[in-house]
Design an enzyme around this catalytic site. Structure first.
Site, PDB file in Angstrom:
ATOM      1  N   LYS A 193      -6.900  17.406 -51.533  1.00 22.26           N
ATOM      2  CA  LYS A 193      -7.039  17.764 -50.120  1.00 22.26           C
ATOM      3  C   LYS A 193      -5.735  17.825 -49.351  1.00 22.26           C
ATOM      4  O   LYS A 193      -4.823  17.042 -49.570  1.00 22.26           O
ATOM      5  CB  LYS A 193      -7.948  16.753 -49.416  1.00 22.26           C
ATOM      6  CG  LYS A 193      -9.381  16.803 -49.892  1.00 22.26           C
ATOM      7  CD  LYS A 193     -10.213  17.776 -49.114  1.00 22.26           C
ATOM      8  CE  LYS A 193     -10.510  17.233 -47.743  1.00 22.26           C
ATOM      9  NZ  LYS A 193     -11.327  18.120 -46.970  1.00 22.26           N
ATOM     10  N   THR A 222     -15.174  38.484 -31.484  1.00 20.77           N
ATOM     11  CA  THR A 222     -15.980  37.967 -30.374  1.00 20.77           C
ATOM     12  C   THR A 222     -17.178  37.299 -31.049  1.00 20.77           C
ATOM     13  O   THR A 222     -17.587  37.732 -32.129  1.00 20.77           O
ATOM     14  CB  THR A 222     -16.463  39.091 -29.420  1.00 20.77           C
ATOM     15  OG1 THR A 222     -17.341  39.952 -30.151  1.00 20.77           O
ATOM     16  CG2 THR A 222     -15.313  39.912 -28.868  1.00 20.77           C
ATOM     17  N   HIS A 223     -17.696  36.249 -30.473  1.00 25.10           N
ATOM     18  CA  HIS A 223     -18.780  35.462 -31.105  1.00 25.10           C
ATOM     19  C   HIS A 223     -18.377  34.940 -32.478  1.00 25.10           C
ATOM     20  O   HIS A 223     -19.228  34.739 -33.338  1.00 25.10           O
ATOM     21  CB  HIS A 223     -20.071  36.290 -31.232  1.00 25.10           C
ATOM     22  CG  HIS A 223     -20.482  36.998 -29.984  1.00 25.10           C
ATOM     23  ND1 HIS A 223     -21.418  36.497 -29.109  1.00 25.10           N
ATOM     24  CD2 HIS A 223     -20.052  38.166 -29.448  1.00 25.10           C
ATOM     25  CE1 HIS A 223     -21.558  37.352 -28.101  1.00 25.10           C
ATOM     26  NE2 HIS A 223     -20.733  38.356 -28.277  1.00 25.10           N
ATOM     27  N   SER A 275      -6.066  13.104 -48.416  1.00 23.16           N
ATOM     28  CA  SER A 275      -7.282  12.300 -48.410  1.00 23.16           C
ATOM     29  C   SER A 275      -7.069  11.118 -49.343  1.00 23.16           C
ATOM     30  O   SER A 275      -6.382  11.225 -50.348  1.00 23.16           O
ATOM     31  CB  SER A 275      -8.454  13.159 -48.883  1.00 23.16           C
ATOM     32  OG  SER A 275      -9.466  12.351 -49.456  1.00 23.16           O
ATOM     33  N   ASN A 332      -5.282  18.202 -45.237  1.00 23.64           N
ATOM     34  CA  ASN A 332      -6.102  18.308 -44.032  1.00 23.64           C
ATOM     35  C   ASN A 332      -5.282  18.639 -42.780  1.00 23.64           C
ATOM     36  O   ASN A 332      -4.152  18.188 -42.644  1.00 23.64           O
ATOM     37  CB  ASN A 332      -6.856  16.991 -43.808  1.00 23.64           C
ATOM     38  CG  ASN A 332      -7.883  16.730 -44.892  1.00 23.64           C
ATOM     39  OD1 ASN A 332      -8.445  17.666 -45.451  1.00 23.64           O
ATOM     40  ND2 ASN A 332      -8.104  15.467 -45.204  1.00 23.64           N
ATOM     41  N   ASN A 356       0.821  -1.219   0.000  1.00 24.58           N
ATOM     42  CA  ASN A 356       0.000   0.000   0.000  1.00 24.58           C
ATOM     43  C   ASN A 356       0.856   1.270   0.000  1.00 24.58           C
ATOM     44  O   ASN A 356       0.567   2.215  -0.725  1.00 24.58           O
ATOM     45  CB  ASN A 356      -0.943   0.006   1.214  1.00 24.58           C
ATOM     46  CG  ASN A 356      -1.927  -1.149   1.159  1.00 24.58           C
ATOM     47  OD1 ASN A 356      -2.004  -1.839   0.152  1.00 24.58           O
ATOM     48  ND2 ASN A 356      -2.658  -1.373   2.249  1.00 24.58           N
ATOM     49  N   GLU A 364      -6.758  18.631 -35.586  1.00 21.80           N
ATOM     50  CA  GLU A 364      -8.014  17.925 -35.293  1.00 21.80           C
ATOM     51  C   GLU A 364      -7.804  16.856 -34.217  1.00 21.80           C
ATOM     52  O   GLU A 364      -8.622  16.676 -33.315  1.00 21.80           O
ATOM     53  CB  GLU A 364      -8.563  17.281 -36.556  1.00 21.80           C
ATOM     54  CG  GLU A 364      -9.074  18.297 -37.572  1.00 21.80           C
ATOM     55  CD  GLU A 364      -9.383  17.632 -38.902  1.00 21.80           C
ATOM     56  OE1 GLU A 364     -10.556  17.346 -39.148  1.00 21.80           O
ATOM     57  OE2 GLU A 364      -8.442  17.373 -39.670  1.00 21.80           O
ATOM     58  N   TYR A 370      -6.511   1.935   1.999  1.00 24.12           N
ATOM     59  CA  TYR A 370      -6.401   1.387   0.649  1.00 24.12           C
ATOM     60  C   TYR A 370      -7.593   0.480   0.344  1.00 24.12           C
ATOM     61  O   TYR A 370      -8.030  -0.307   1.182  1.00 24.12           O
ATOM     62  CB  TYR A 370      -5.093   0.591   0.491  1.00 24.12           C
ATOM     63  CG  TYR A 370      -4.960  -0.033  -0.897  1.00 24.12           C
ATOM     64  CD1 TYR A 370      -4.445   0.706  -1.962  1.00 24.12           C
ATOM     65  CD2 TYR A 370      -5.381  -1.338  -1.147  1.00 24.12           C
ATOM     66  CE1 TYR A 370      -4.358   0.161  -3.240  1.00 24.12           C
ATOM     67  CE2 TYR A 370      -5.294  -1.886  -2.426  1.00 24.12           C
ATOM     68  CZ  TYR A 370      -4.781  -1.128  -3.463  1.00 24.12           C
ATOM     69  OH  TYR A 370      -4.694  -1.666  -4.711  1.00 24.12           O
ATOM     70  N   GLN A 423      -6.539   0.396  -7.617  1.00 23.96           N
ATOM     71  CA  GLN A 423      -5.669  -0.145  -8.663  1.00 23.96           C
ATOM     72  C   GLN A 423      -6.088   0.416 -10.041  1.00 23.96           C
ATOM     73  O   GLN A 423      -5.315   0.413 -10.982  1.00 23.96           O
ATOM     74  CB  GLN A 423      -5.752  -1.678  -8.661  1.00 23.96           C
ATOM     75  CG  GLN A 423      -4.867  -2.342  -9.689  1.00 23.96           C
ATOM     76  CD  GLN A 423      -4.690  -3.818  -9.415  1.00 23.96           C
ATOM     77  OE1 GLN A 423      -3.959  -4.193  -8.501  1.00 23.96           O
ATOM     78  NE2 GLN A 423      -5.373  -4.661 -10.158  1.00 23.96           N
ATOM     79  N   LYS A 457      -4.255   3.811 -12.330  1.00 19.24           N
ATOM     80  CA  LYS A 457      -3.042   3.996 -13.128  1.00 19.24           C
ATOM     81  C   LYS A 457      -3.234   4.179 -14.624  1.00 19.24           C
ATOM     82  O   LYS A 457      -2.630   5.071 -15.236  1.00 19.24           O
ATOM     83  CB  LYS A 457      -2.093   2.817 -12.891  1.00 19.24           C
ATOM     84  CG  LYS A 457      -1.461   2.851 -11.513  1.00 19.24           C
ATOM     85  CD  LYS A 457      -0.718   1.580 -11.244  1.00 19.24           C
ATOM     86  CE  LYS A 457      -0.882   1.041  -9.852  1.00 19.24           C
ATOM     87  NZ  LYS A 457      -2.148   1.234  -9.161  1.00 19.24           N
TER      88      LYS A 457
HETATM   89  N1  ARG Z   1      -1.448  -3.648  -7.431  1.00 19.88           N
HETATM   90  C1  ARG Z   1      -1.920  -2.817  -6.392  1.00 19.88           C
HETATM   91  C2  ARG Z   1      -2.361  -1.475  -6.952  1.00 19.88           C
HETATM   92  O1  ARG Z   1      -2.025  -1.207  -8.042  1.00 19.88           O
HETATM   93  C3  ARG Z   1      -0.839  -2.596  -5.393  1.00 19.88           C
HETATM   94  C4  ARG Z   1      -1.327  -2.397  -4.007  1.00 19.88           C
HETATM   95  C5  ARG Z   1      -1.973  -3.623  -3.564  1.00 19.88           C
HETATM   96  N2  ARG Z   1      -2.243  -3.650  -2.153  1.00 19.88           N
HETATM   97  C6  ARG Z   1      -3.035  -4.570  -1.635  1.00 19.88           C
HETATM   98  N3  ARG Z   1      -3.197  -4.548  -0.378  1.00 19.88           N
HETATM   99  N4  ARG Z   1      -3.621  -5.474  -2.375  1.00 19.88           N
HETATM  100  O2  ARG Z   1      -3.047  -0.720  -6.322  1.00 19.88           O
END
Ligand code: ARG
Length: 462
Positions: free
Chosen positions: A283, A155-156, A277, A285, A110, A290, A317, A322, A325
């Site tokens: 074309k 403006t606008h 294109s 582009n 954790n 975009e 936690y 998880q 990420k």
């Molecule tokens: N893989 C977990 C995460 O990305 C790591 C922490 C896990 N901790 C636990 N007590 N299971 O959050």
């Protein structure tokens, strides 16, 4: 193979569980941070006498070996290891045996994941700041070369008043300056070390979190472990800061798309940053702009998704976290490539000043100047001046010319108080240069703004 945590379990994990539960496929990106954290943790354990010098030497040797195995693509990632933390720990135990099993003393995954992820985010904040500064240098350079290019300010999305092109570019420099400051302040706010918080409550081992904190270049250890292992504000902040940056990028991209259309032709993208294109041979582009506008969608999505994951979670936690990420990785990678290509696309942009000048002669951009003239020179109350100018505009439309080219003879017919000095006032360039109030568009003020931003970028007027 038995799990590190399998002591209390009678059955092996199902492979479906391993696939669902594991974060290794994405958190392996954090291996450098994980190894740096473990080296600091092991070093601290030696300094406080929890591990012997010999054990720590072996641990660090193995950690470095694992790092080079991963660097060179030789490391075998097994989903049964669940996450990067256990993958690395189990490999070092394979390499050095018993000593490897001692590394996890006085820590938990954790605090480990809180550390790794925070180190990653802090590093990426700095990388993004660098790229934003490159973009700023490009934009300031563009502004320096265009402080006398007239363009219709809108403006606008309707013609409003003449401004210079550099002034418009500097509006974006102002926005990106705020973005840089937001990334910088996020670093400041989150520069505290989570390691040693253990599972949630600290540890009975006599560790020294100040040592790990300074080994990892943090300002200090965090003050409350329960908060630390639950806290993902640093991740939310980078997602928000990237999102706000993308608000600015997408507005700029949108303007470039409009400006590069045949109707405007204010700018032309270089061939190297344009696309064709598959069916229409003529074309060219603005795909880069975009896509920059389009990528804003995923970046906002990632922010909303983590806000939603974190909302209402009990301390400390929870495995929900998880899910923190992938969105951050995606937003960070999107930001990095976007800033790189945006910089190039802007640096190679061709500015068509003649087309901007032509466009300034549509839409009576100097109407406000006529009203101001009537107020200042002829002592007419503003409301009346507004009305007289409206009649002048209608007359210019009837004659099919722009107000800036109407000439005082025509204008006197509308109001006899108007004199020949009005011609100067209604010239587009004079109109632009008359806006000398602080922060205005006159060339004089624009050059001051350029100097201000140049000094700021050079670190002179922080
Ligand atoms: N893989 C977990 C995460 O990305 C790591 C922490 C896990 N901790 C636990 N007590 N299971 O959050």
């Amino acid at each position: 193979m038995a799990k590190m945590w399998s002591g209390r379990f009678g059955e092996e994990s199902s492979s479906l569980l391993e696939e669902f539960n594991g974060s290794l496929p994405f958190d392996k990106k954090l291996y450098r941070e994980d190894i740096a954290g473990s080296i600091a943790h092991a070093t601290m354990l030696r300094e406080v006498g929890i591990l012997s010098a010999d054990e720590v030497e072996k641990i660090i040797f193995a950690l470095k070996q694992v790092e080079s195995e991963i660097d060179s693509g030789k490391f075998e990632f097994k989903i049964s290891d669940e996450d990067i933390h256990m993958a690395i720990e189990s490999r070092i135990t394979e390499i050095i045996g018993e000593a490897g099993k001692k590394l996890h003393t006085a820590r938990s995954r954790n605090d480990q994941v809180a550390l790794d992820f925070r180190l990653y985010v802090l590093r990426k904040n700095s990388e993004i700041i660098k790229l934003l500064k490159n973009l700023q240098a490009t934009l300031i350079n563009l502004a320096k070369n265009s402080s006398d290019i007239l363009m219709p300010g809108m403006t606008h999305l309707q013609h409003a008043q003449p401004i210079n092109f550099a002034y418009h570019i500097l509006a974006y420099v102002s926005m990106f300056k705020r973005d840089i400051e937001r990334f910088e302040s996020s670093i400041e706010r989150n520069n505290f070390s989570p390691i040693g918080c253990a599972a949630l409550a600290g540890t009975p081992h006599q560790i020294n979190r100040h040592i790990t904190s300074s080994l990892l270049d943090f300002k200090e250890p965090t003050i409350n472990c329960l908060d630390t292992v639950s806290d993902r504000d640093f991740a939310l902040e980078i997602l928000f800061n990237i999102s706000t940056m993308f608000v600015h990028i997408s507005r700029f991209a949108e303007e470039l798309i409009i400006w590069s259309s045949y109707e405007f032709k204010f700018v032309t993208f270089s061939d190297a940053y344009s696309t064709g294109s598959s069916i229409m041979p003529q074309k060219k582009n603005p795909d880069v702009a975009e896509l920059l506008r389009g990528k804003t969608g995923r970046v906002f999505g990632n922010l909303i998704s983590l806000l939603t994951v974190m909302k209402g979670l009990p301390l400390a936690y929870n495995k929900d976290m998880q899910e923190d990420k992938e969105g951050v990785f995606d937003s960070v990678e999107t930001a990095i490539i976007s800033l790189k290509i945006f910089d190039k696309a802007v640096a190679t942009l061709k500015i068509n000043s003649e087309n901007m000048a032509k466009a300034c002669k549509i839409g009576h951009l100097t109407a406000t100047d006529l009203a101001d003239y009537l107020v200042k020179v002829c002592n007419v109350p503003f409301r009346e001046a507004h009305h007289i100018t409206g009649r002048a505009v209608a007359e210019a439309d009837r004659l099919n010319i722009d107000l800036s080219e109407m000439g005082y003879i025509n204008l006197q017919k509308i109001d006899s108080r108007i004199n020949s000095d009005v011609d100067e006032i209604l010239s587009l360039r004079n109109s632009m240069n008359s806006r000398k109030s602080y922060g205005g568009t006159s060339q004089e003020q624009t050059l001051k703004q350029i100097a201000f931003f140049e000094n700021w970028l050079a670190g002179l007027n922080k």
